[in-house]
Scaffold this motif. Structure first.
Motif, short mmCIF file in Angstrom:
data_model
loop_
_atom_site.label_atom_id
_atom_site.label_comp_id
_atom_site.label_asym_id
_atom_site.label_seq_id
_atom_site.Cartn_x
_atom_site.Cartn_y
_atom_site.Cartn_z
N VAL A 151 0.97 -0.97 0.00
CA VAL A 151 0.17 -0.02 0.16
C VAL A 151 0.86 1.13 0.05
O VAL A 151 1.84 1.30 0.67
N VAL A 152 0.52 2.14 -0.90
CA VAL A 152 1.27 3.56 -0.88
C VAL A 152 0.26 4.62 -0.52
O VAL A 152 -0.98 4.66 -1.13
N CYS A 153 0.84 5.54 0.20
CA CYS A 153 -0.13 6.69 0.65
C CYS A 153 0.75 7.87 0.45
O CYS A 153 2.08 7.88 0.58
N ASP A 154 0.04 9.30 0.18
CA ASP A 154 0.74 10.32 -0.11
C ASP A 154 0.76 11.40 0.68
O ASP A 154 0.91 12.45 0.69
N PHE B 216 -2.72 4.30 8.30
CA PHE B 216 -2.88 3.14 7.52
C PHE B 216 -2.13 1.93 7.99
O PHE B 216 -2.51 0.76 8.35
N LYS B 217 -0.73 2.15 8.28
CA LYS B 217 0.06 1.22 9.03
C LYS B 217 -0.52 0.71 10.28
O LYS B 217 -0.96 -0.50 10.63
N MET C 251 -3.62 1.10 11.53
CA MET C 251 -5.00 0.27 11.37
C MET C 251 -4.67 -1.08 10.76
O MET C 251 -5.65 -1.91 11.33
N ILE C 252 -3.85 -1.30 9.90
CA ILE C 252 -3.38 -2.73 9.53
C ILE C 252 -2.98 -3.54 10.72
O ILE C 252 -3.18 -4.49 10.64
N GLU C 253 -2.46 -2.68 11.25
CA GLU C 253 -1.65 -3.73 12.54
C GLU C 253 -2.70 -4.30 13.52
O GLU C 253 -2.32 -4.93 14.14
N THR C 254 -3.98 -3.52 13.49
CA THR C 254 -4.97 -4.05 14.30
C THR C 254 -5.58 -5.38 13.85
O THR C 254 -6.26 -5.90 14.75
N ASP C 255 -5.21 -5.66 12.76
CA ASP C 255 -5.76 -6.94 12.55
C ASP C 255 -4.57 -7.90 12.29
O ASP C 255 -3.73 -8.13 11.34
N PRO C 256 -4.41 -8.92 13.19
CA PRO C 256 -3.22 -9.82 13.37
C PRO C 256 -3.03 -10.77 12.14
O PRO C 256 -2.14 -11.22 11.90
N ASP C 257 -4.09 -10.96 11.30
CA ASP C 257 -4.16 -11.90 10.14
C ASP C 257 -3.83 -11.02 8.88
O ASP C 257 -3.86 -11.56 7.70
N GLU D 117 2.54 -4.18 3.56
CA GLU D 117 3.54 -3.49 3.49
C GLU D 117 2.82 -2.06 3.52
O GLU D 117 2.17 -1.89 2.27
N VAL D 118 3.09 -1.17 4.10
CA VAL D 118 2.81 0.02 3.95
C VAL D 118 3.96 1.14 3.59
O VAL D 118 4.80 1.27 4.35
N ILE D 119 3.96 1.95 2.49
CA ILE D 119 5.18 2.76 1.90
C ILE D 119 4.59 4.11 1.85
O ILE D 119 3.35 4.29 1.05
#
Length: 942
Positions: A789-792, A800-801, A803-809, A813-815
């Protein structure tokens, strides 16, 4: 020392001493918050005043003396011996005394007391110079405290400390007389304006020199680090009164006058370094090796006992030499050789070789020039005190002592100290310090409250004092006498030299009101009084040691409170609740929301500076969850469920306001302010004319080629459109296209957000609603994590990083777009003409994500010269915080804006839209996303 004046009369008196009444604070919340410093003492001041110059300090000195009220100066508040607290008037000199003047191409520097050592060294680095004293607390301790305590550190020893490198001071004496001791007329001015002081100092010098025993005692005591009592070596080292006065001020802990500025000789940067961690079987063996290692010319020999090593193993990036130890009784020396040239370093290490080869350490000593390894080792060493203190049992207080003995006697002294620890059942007491100088620190943790706890501390202290004095040592090496050792000054020096010190205090401060109780005292039990008793409150609070490392990076530090002070208020409220003082609790809660909750940017920068990794922003988010009105939370939760319409509406409104003619802008501002007055400033944003119109929609058609990344354009760029360009989304897409990189934007993008608005405001239901909508989209778009995932916008990338970490499954990669371009676009970007100069603002998120190196890399692709202001920091725009509380952003950006104006660059950039808005407002100069500028310079965007 308490005052009998009414609070109102005291405030009126103090306001008469300064230019602006807001420089005086007397609310209960302010007084209790600022009563806390890094020491284990706690005194609540009657008032706080922040003078702006020497003349205001002079008026304060005269007024408080006339009223019989004590006055204490505090800058960084990192002192550990109780020398920065008072029940009288506390003068905060961190806030306004921040001037630095580089002299003689960096060979000398004139600096004011509110500047931190780290800030000063950053300014000197471009000249290849640095400040002599090198305390471990350099990030937070200030020059005022370094002078006042004669602070030293790891390498400077007794050769490059303040006493040796200080040339002169501008000092405000207790009478209000302001003297520059480096001026040509300093002697004549002192003789004319302060005749009693002038003659008295000369007589004291004659008295000391006429007594061989005094000379011998002073020579022995000051042959090592020594901040116990006054620096009476000045009476034998110097003959002229200005020089004597200058050096008596060093280490006087604010009891003799106020240093408005200090002029120092600097030292060369020693950039060529070899480092090793040498592990011995036990503490005694490490200390026994010291004399031989000192003789090799080692710049540092930092001692760490077994407890220190175990603490080091808990650090997240611990080097293997510590991480792989099976720690039992071992001790280590952090050994370093420093030089100004490679040839000099090679000579030092070659000459040290035979000594290193014979050390009883079971293998060769491997010296390394690896900067990363060195950084990890020093991070452990510099964070030892706070890390050990942070791990103490909840509700206890950490007390750090600081002693010195001749190096040859250090081994036996350490053994005897450990015997005392066992005798008095002070478990897990850590020993570490500057072994090269015979200077060690040790820590005790206890409640220091009950009769038995205090008796144990009294008896331990008595035996410890006898032990150090019997070994020809000093009870304070570099932390200052303070309150903690004031009752023992006479015992260390004897009646004659103590009498000299008493006379020094009388000459400089006839009323005895300057920092009363510090160094000179008639109270033999002062070290047992006003001990800080920390209650158990919550996890975010309990491990805080009040070290103050967080304060220099806090954006609200000059407006309301710092993280240390926010935590202090939480502790104060809990203590008052336990005491049943509900009236005092109510007084604190009156100002609590604005000072503690609303003006915290929750930017997390405090967590980057905190040795025990406290992010006070997380605490404030937790508090917001309990204080936000339910209707407000419900509205924001509804917005999360209808985010596409929300962002579109906001964009339209911003475009309409951007098109308003001047008279209507004025009318809109008036209506806005009226609404804020009725509904609250933390509920209604304040519109301002520099805000841009709305941006374009984010949605894009499905690409034909195979995508290499999922692109999540930030919704903030929809709400706040670009300033004078195409915007970051079009720019990033153009850069990727020229590199042949295909991006895919999820079709649901208009309804997506990183969740930061709800997280920051403390609205868990709204955050959950957004997360439940976003994560399934990310899972599908990335093919369950196959694509990154890329964000500007850097804060959204971080959001976003998390938020994604709240889902262990879900493993994606957030860039950030800046890092993506640095890695994938710059290597294939063709030639083009660069701008001449670019000033860049790193952000909180770019710092916490380790993005700044890529930000600089991309910036250098934009301009020939890239400037990062030394005074950059969090802009505190913080989503909508800069619109809700514009005074917060104004305060946070004040110093950076002044530096930006002086730099005068051709363009200005950052990597986060709201930060760009904050810096645009602060500087009056448009800030744009760095990728916009790159695309334009490369000819990809008109």
């Amino acid at each position: 020392m308490t005052t009998t004046m009414t609070p109102e009369a005291l405030a009126t008196m103090l306001r008469g001493c300064v230019a602006d009444g807001t420089q005086v604070r007397t609310s209960e919340l302010d007084r209790r918050a600022l009563g806390h410093d890094a020491s284990h003492f706690l005194l609540t001041p009657a008032a706080i005043v922040a003078p702006r110059d020497a003349e205001e300090v002079a008026r304060l000195l005269r007024a408080t003396a006339a009223a019989g009220i004590g006055l204490t100066f505090r800058s960084g508040g990192t002192s550990l011996s109780g020398q920065a607290g008072t029940e009288g008037v506390l003068a905060d000199v961190r806030r306004n005394f921040t001037g630095v003047e580089i002299l003689d191409d960096g060979a000398r520097v004139r600096v004011q007391p509110g500047v931190t050592v780290k800030q000063l060294n950053a300014r000197l680095a471009r000249y290849g110079r640095k400040f002599g004293p090198d305390p471990a607390s350099e990030a937070a301790c200030t020059i005022g405290g370094v002078v006042a305590n004669n602070s030293s550190g790891m390498a400077c020893g007794t050769v490059e400390n303040s006493y040796q490198t200080l040339e002169s001071v501008v000092v405000v004496l207790s009478s209000g007389t302001v003297v520059d001791t480096g001026a040509a007329d300093a002697d004549a001015k002192l003789r004319a304006l302060e005749p009693a002081l002038y003659e008295g100092l000369l007589k004291l010098r004659e008295r000391v020199l006429a007594n061989p025993a005094s000379v011998a005692k002073i020579t022995q005591q000051f042959s090592m680090k020594n901040t116990m009592g006054y620096g009476i070596n000045a009476l034998i080292d110097f003959a002229g009164v200005p020089e004597i006065l200058t050096h008596l001020i060093v280490g006087s802990e604010g009891t003799l006058g106020f240093v408005a500025s200090a002029t120092y000789r600097t030292i060369p940067l020693r950039n060529f370094v070899n480092t090793a961690l040498v592990v011995f079987d036990d503490l005694y063996a490490a200390n026994q090796a010291l004399p031989a290692l000192v003789a090799t010319g080692a710049a540092t020999l930092e001692l760490m006992d077994a407890t220190s090593l175990r603490v080091g193993q808990s650090f997240p990036d611990t080097p293997a030499v510590i991480a792989n130890l099976a720690v039992d009784r071992q001790a280590a020396l952090l050994l370093e050789y420093q030089a100004t040239t490679r040839e000099e370093l090679e000579h030092l290490t070659r000459e040290a070789g035979p000594t290193l080869d014979t050390l009883p350490v079971g293998g060769p000593v491997v010296l390394s020039e690896d900067a990363a390894v060195r950084g990890q080792l020093w991070k452990i060493r510099k964070g030892l005190y706070t890390s050990v203190a942070g791990a103490r049992q909840s509700g206890t207080t950490a007390l750090l002592e600081d002693v010195v003995v001749p190096v040859a006697k250090l081994a036996d002294t350490c053994v005897d100290l450990t015997v005392l620890f066992d005798k008095y059942a002070y478990a897990n007491s850590v020993i570490f310090g500057h072994a090269k100088d015979g200077n060690i620190h040790f820590m005790l943790t206890d409640r220091f409250e009950s009769e038995s706890q205090l008796r144990r501390y009294i008896d331990f202290t008595e035996e410890m004092v006898d032990l150090v004095i019997a070994n020809d040592g000093s009870l304070k090496a570099e932390h200052g006498t303070g309150r903690v050792m004031a009752p023992f000054v006479r015992r260390q020096y004897g009646d004659e030299l103590y009498g000299v010190m008493v006379e020094i205090k009388r000459l400089f401060d006839p009323t005895g009101l300057l920092n009363a109780g510090t160094i000179i005292t008639d109270d033999d039990e002062i070290h047992l009084k006003h001990i800080k008793l920390n209650p158990s409150v919550e996890a975010e609070v309990d491990r805080c040691t009040s070290c103050g490392y967080c304060e220099p990076v806090c954006p609200s530090r000059d407006l309301t409170l710092t993280p240390r002070q926010r935590i202090a208020v939480r502790r104060e409220i809990e203590n008052l609740e336990l005491a049943g003082d509900h009236a005092a609790v109510a007084r604190l809660e009156k100002d609590f929301d604005y000072q503690v909750v609303h003006t915290c940017a929750v930017d997390g920068m405090c967590g980057t500076a905190c040795p025990v990794n406290i992010n006070t922003g997380l605490l404030v988010k937790k508090l917001r969850r309990t204080t936000i009105p339910k209707p407000t939370a419900a509205v924001w939760t509804t917005l999360a469920k209808h985010w596409k319409g929300t962002t579109a509406t906001f964009s339209t409104v911003m475009s309409l306001t951007d098109a308003l003619p001047g008279p209507l802008e004025v009318a809109l501002t008036g209506v806005d302010k009226a609404a804020r007055a009725v509904l609250g400033s933390d509920s209604i944003p304040l519109w301002s004319a520099e805000l841009p119109g709305g941006g374009a929609p984010r949605r894009r058609p499905r690409p034909e080629g195979e995508p290499v990344a999922v692109y999540l354009p930030a919704c903030v760029n929809v709400m706040f459109g670009p300033t004078g360009g195409a915007g970051v989304q079009l720019s990033f897409e153009a850069l990727c296209a020229t590199a042949g990189l295909t991006l895919v934007v999820p079709e649901q993008i208009e309804s997506m957000c990183c969740g930061t608005p709800w997280s920051s405001k403390g609205i868990p239901d709204g955050y959950t609603a957004m997360r439940d909508k976003v994560l399934p989209v990310i899972r599908e778009a990335t093919d369950n994590g196959r694509l990154p995932v890329v964000c500007d916008a850097s804060s959204c990338t971080e959001g976003f990083k998390h938020m994604i970490e709240t889902d262990p499954d879900l493993h994606v990669e957030v860039i950030d777009s800046v890092a993506f371009v640095a890695s994938n676009v710059l290597p294939v970007l063709g030639g083009y003409t660069k701008l001449e100069s670019l000033t860049v603002h790193p952000t909180c998120s770019s710092t916490q994500m380790g993005l700044n190196a890529d930000l600089v890399k991309v910036s250098r692709a934009v301009a020939e010269q890239v400037n990062i202001p030394l005074d950059w920091g969090c802009c505190a725009f913080a989503g909508d915080r800069g619109m809700l509380h514009p005074e917060l952003t104004a305060s946070a950006t004040r110093r950076e804006a002044a530096e930006v104006a002086a730099l005068g660059a051709e363009a200005h950039a950052s990597c986060n839209r709201t930060c760009e808005l904050g810096l645009t407002r602060a500087t009056g100069t448009p800030y744009r996303h760095v990728l916009e500028l790159l695309a334009e310079q490369a000819g990809l965007i008109d």
